[in-house]
Design an enzyme around this catalytic site. Structure first.
Site, mmCIF file in Angstrom:
data_model
loop_
_atom_site.group_PDB
_atom_site.id
_atom_site.type_symbol
_atom_site.label_atom_id
_atom_site.label_comp_id
_atom_site.label_asym_id
_atom_site.label_seq_id
_atom_site.Cartn_x
_atom_site.Cartn_y
_atom_site.Cartn_z
ATOM 1 C CG HIS A 418 -13.013 -9.841 -9.398
ATOM 2 N ND1 HIS A 418 -13.749 -8.780 -8.916
ATOM 3 C CD2 HIS A 418 -11.771 -9.351 -9.634
ATOM 4 C CE1 HIS A 418 -12.998 -7.695 -8.872
ATOM 5 N NE2 HIS A 418 -11.789 -8.012 -9.291
ATOM 6 C CE1 TYR A 451 -3.808 -0.537 -5.741
ATOM 7 C CE2 TYR A 451 -5.441 -2.261 -6.097
ATOM 8 C CZ TYR A 451 -4.325 -1.573 -6.508
ATOM 9 O OH TYR A 451 -3.727 -1.919 -7.687
ATOM 10 C CG HIS A 575 -9.900 -1.528 -5.311
ATOM 11 N ND1 HIS A 575 -10.112 -2.752 -4.681
ATOM 12 C CD2 HIS A 575 -9.642 -1.826 -6.606
ATOM 13 C CE1 HIS A 575 -9.973 -3.726 -5.555
ATOM 14 N NE2 HIS A 575 -9.694 -3.202 -6.732
#
Length: 679
Positions: A418, A451, A575
Site C-alpha cells: 500500500h 484527494y 486523505h
C-alpha cells in the site's frame, strides 16, 4: 446487545457515521446546489461499496465455527440488523433531503425534475419518441422465473396478471437523465427510469418498480501461496459479478407480493432488503445536467504552480538543493509527472523503481515509465493487483510496461503493498545519487484533483538508502529491512509508534509537556487504541483528526478524558496522514501512507518518513493547525459519534480554503488575491 462499548466503537457502525457526515454536506447551504447534489452521489456510491465489501465480510464470518467467529465479530446476525436500522434511517434522510431541500432549490433555479406521472402532453410525446428511438427493447426479459440480476445494475420490474415478471435492465451506457423540451424560461429534466416506466406501463398495463442488487465483491482466491497469483486474480475477476447477494435495494412502494417473490427467488433475508426511494443509484447524480447558465457549482480550483519548481529546468537539482513538499489538490501534480519524464530522457538516470496501487486509466505516470523502459533504462514496477476495484486497470498497465521491457512484479500472497514510493538512481561523473518520493496518496493524476495528499521529494541518502531496502524486499532480494529513519510495516512501524507513545507517557510523568497529534483516515487497531488510552491516563494531551472509521471512544473519565477528536468532510476528500509527537520539546513529525488499522500495521507494506526539513515541518504544522481549529466543516467525534459541528468561532472559511490561501501566498510566484472557493 450493544456493539459500541465505552472502550471500543464498532468499526462498521463508525463507518456509517462517517457516511452520515457525507450526507450532512448535502444539507449544508454553504455548499452550492450542485455540490450538495454531488454529496448525495458520494453518499450513495460509498454505501454501495460498503455493502459489496464489509457486509460480505460479515456474512463470511457467520459461516465460521463459533470460537473463531467470536474472536472476529460477536453475533454477526445482530450486527447486520443494527447496520440495517442505521442504513434505513440514512436512506430516509437522503429521501427527505432530496425531496424537501434539493428539489425545491432546483425549482427556484428554474430546473424542474419531472416524474412520469406529471408529464404534460408535450412531454408525453417526447417520452414516447425517446423510448422508440433511444431505448433498446431487447433489454426486456419476460419469464415466470427471475433472471440473473447483475451486480449494481439498475432494473425495472413489473408483474403482469399471469404472474409473469417483465424485467428491463437500464444499460450502463444509457444516460440516466434526459433533458425534456424547455418551456419559456423553465427547464425540465426527467430520469430515464420515468421514460421507461411511462412507456412500459402503457404497453403492459401494470406499474414498474426499481430494483438494484449489491453482490459480494471479494475475489476469494482459494490459495494465494501456491501457483500464479496474477492468473488467479485475472480468473477471479468475472466472479465478482455473480457473488452472493449482500443487499437488495427496492422501491419503497413495491407491493409485498412482488417483494416476497423476489426474496424467495434470490435466497435473501429480511435484513438484506433496503426499502429506498422511487429512484436508486443516486451516484448517477455525479452527471446531473445543469441546463441553465447559472453558476451552481464550486469555482474551479486552479492548482498552484509552485515557485519551487516553476522556472527551474532541472528537477534533480531542485530536489538535491533541499527537501520539497507537494500538497494536493492545492498544488499541481505536474512536478511528479515532470520528474518521471525528465528521468526517462536523462541518460544519467540508470534506474527507476516505483510502487503502483491505484493508477488512472490514462496514467501519465505509467506513460512516463513506459518511455523510460523503451529507452532501455532499468525500470522496476511493483503493481498491487489486489487493490479492490482497480485490479483490471492495474493489470492492464502492468502488461503494457512488461511488454516494453520493465521488470514488473504483481502482488504477493497474504500481504498488500500500500506504500506510495518512488526511487530514482542517477550517476553523474561516476558519483551515484538517489532521489525519492514518499507520499500519502497514489500515483494518480485524477484522484490528485479531489484527494488531499502530501508527498515528500528528497535526496536525503540516509532516508533513501532505507527506501532502497523496501524495494529490495519487493524484489525478493531481502526478507527483512533494517531501517533507522523510516517506519516500515509490517517490520518496525508498530514498534516505533509504541516507543514514541511510551516516550510521551514517560515525559508526562516527569512533568514535561507531552502531546500526540494524529491525522488519519481510520483508527481501528485495538493495541494502538489501548496505548492512546494509557497515554491519556498518564496526562498526555492527545488531539486526533480522523476522517472515517474511529473505534476509539474519547472523553471517558479514567480512560480518555485527555483525548479530543474531530473529523472534517469538505469539498476534497481528506486523505493525508500526519503523525506528531511532542518529544520533550523537540517535536517529531512523520508523513506516510498508513492508517492505524491492524491491516495497515501488520498486513500491508507501508512506508512512513520522518520530516527532517525545518521549513516542511513548519508548513505541515501550519496546514494541520488550520484543520485542528476548523469550525466550518469539522464535526466532533464524541462517545456517540453524533456528528455535531464544532462551534465557537467566527471563522467563515473552512480549513481547506485557508490551506489553499496559505500555500498560494507561500509558494506561488505571484501574489494571491483569492475569492472564496465556493463563490
Amino acid at each position: 446487545m450493544a456493539f459500541n462499548t465505552t472502550e471500543y466503537y464498532n468499526r462498521d457502525l463508525s463507518w456509517l457515521r462517517f457516511n452520515h457526515r457525507v450526507l450532512q454536506e448535502a444539507t449544508d447551504k454553504k455548499n452550492p446546489l450542485y455540490e450538495r447534489i454531488k454529496f448525495l452521489a458520494i453518499f450513495s456510491s460509498n454505501l454501495d461499496e460498503f455493502f459489496k465489501v464489509r457486509i460480505s465480510d460479515i456474512r463470511q464470518i457467520k459461516q465460521l465455527d463459533k470460537p473463531l467467529r467470536k474472536k472476529l465479530i460477536t453475533k454477526p446476525n445482530k450486527l447486520l440488523k443494527v447496520i440495517k436500522r442505521e442504513v434505513d434511517e440514512q436512506q430516509k434522510e437522503l429521501g427527505r433531503i432530496f425531496s424537501k431541500e434539493i428539489i425545491p432549490e432546483l425549482i427556484s433555479n428554474s430546473i424542474n425534475l419531472v416524474a412520469h406521472t406529471d408529464f404534460n402532453e408535450l412531454q408525453n410525446k417526447f417520452s414516447k419518441d425517446y423510448f422508440k428511438e433511444s431505448l433498446a427493447i431487447t433489454d426486456l426479459n419476460s419469464a415466470k422465473e427471475i433472471p440473473f440480476i447483475e451486480n449494481e445494475a439498475l432494473y425495472l420490474v413489473g408483474q403482469v396478471k399471469d404472474d409473469t415478471l417483465v424485467w428491463y435492465k437500464i444499460d450502463e451506457a444509457t444516460p440516466r437523465f434526459v433533458t425534456l423540451p424547455k418551456d419559456n424560461d423553465q427547464h425540465y429534466i426527467t430520469f430515464v427510469d420515468d421514460i421507461l416506466k411511462h412507456n412500459l406501463k402503457a404497453e403492459y398495463g401494470v406499474p414498474f418498480y426499481s430494483i438494484k442488487i449489491s453482490r459480494d465483491a471479494e475475489l476469494y482466491i482459494e490459495n494465494e501461496y501456491s501457483g500464479n497469483l496474477l492468473d488467479k486474480i485475472i480468473k477471479a475477476l468475472p466472479k465478482r459479478q455473480s457473488g452472493q447477494v449482500t443487499r437488495i435495494l427496492v422501491d419503497k412502494y413495491m407491493p409485498a407480493v412482488l417483494l416476497n417473490r423476489l426474496r424467495t427467488a434470490l435466497d435473501i433475508y429480511e435484513t438484506d432488503i433496503v426499502k429506498g426511494g422511487v429512484y436508486h443509484n443516486f451516484k448517477d447524480f455525479f452527471d446531473f445536467p445543469n441546463p441553465t447558465n447559472k453558476k451552481l457549482s464550486f469555482n474551479y480550483l486552479t492548482p498552484i504552480r509552485s515557485s519551487e519548481f516553476e522556472g527551474h529546468p532541472d528537477m534533480f537539482a531542485t530536489i538535491a538543493e533541499k527537501d520539497r513538499l507537494l500538497n494536493f489538490p492545492y498544488e499541481a501534480y505536474d512536478p511528479i509527472v515532470r520528474l518521471l519524464e525528465e528521468a526517462a530522457k536523462d541518460s544519467r538516470v540508470k534506474q527507476i523503481k516505483i510502487t503502483l496501487y491505484r493508477i488512472s486509466k490514462h496514467s501519465l505516470v505509467a506513460q512516463a515509465l513506459l518511455k523510460a523502459a523503451q529507452k532501455g533504462k532499468d525500470v522496476f514496477v511493483f503493481i498491487e493487483t489486489k487493490a479492490r476495484f482497480d485490479e483490471a486497470n492495474n493489470i492492464k498497465w502492468g502488461k503494457i510496461l512488461e511488454k516494453n521491457g520493465a521488470n514488473v512484479i504483481y502482488s504477493y500472497p497474504g500481504i498488500k503493498v500500500h506504500s506510495k514510493i518512488l526511487l530514482i538512481k542517477r550517476v553523474v561523473d561516476k558519483y551515484t545519487s538517489l532521489y525519492g518520493y514518499i507520499s500519502t496518496g497514489n500515483f494518480n493524476e485524477k484522484t490528485s484533483k479531489v484527494y488531499t495528499d502530501s508527498g515528500l521529494l528528497t535526496a536525503n541518502m540516509d532516508v533513501l538508502n532505507e527506501l532502497s531496502q523496501v524495494f529490495d524486499v519487493l524484489e525478493g532480494k531481502v526478507i527483512i529491512p533494517k531501517p533507522k529513519e523510516l517506519l516500515i510495516s509490517p517490520f518496525n512501524m508498530r514498534k516505533k509508534f509504541t516507543q514514541l507513545i511510551e516516550t510521551e507517557i514517560d515525559n508526562s510523568k516527569l512533568g514535561k509537556k507531552a502531546y500526540i497529534t494524529l491525522k488519519l483516515n481510520s483508527l481501528q487497531d485495538p493495541e494502538m487504541i489501548n496505548l492512546l488510552y494509557k497515554a491519556s491516563n498518564a496526562g498526555v494531551k492527545i488531539r486526533l483528526l480522523i476522517r472515517g472509521i474511529c473505534c476509539l471512544v474519547p472523553g471517558i473519565i479514567g480512560q480518555s478524558e485527555n483525548i479530543s477528536i474531530t473529523s472534517i468532510v469538505d469539498r476534497f476528500l481528506e486523505h493525508s496522514r500526519v503523525y506528531i509527537f511532542g518529544n520533550g520539546g523537540e517535536e517529531k513529525m512523520f508523513l506516510g501512507s498508513a492508517d492505524w488499522m491492524t491491516r495497515n500495521l501488520d498486513h500491508r507494506i507501508e512506508v512512513i518518513t520522518p520530516i527532517l526539513d525545518v521549513d516542511i515541518h513548519e508548513k505541515l504544522r501550519t496546514m494541520l493547525n488550520f484543520q485542528l481549529n476548523d469550525t466550518v466543516k469539522a464535526r466532533i467525534i464524541d462517545a456517540e459519534q453524533s456528528n455535531e459541528y464544532v462551534q465557537g468561532s467566527d471563522m467563515t472559511a473552512s480549513a481547506q480554503h485557508l490551506i489553499y490561501q496559505y500555500l498560494k501566498k507561500k509558494t506561488s510566484p505571484e501574489k494571491s488575491s483569492l475569492a472564496p472557493l465556493n463563490s
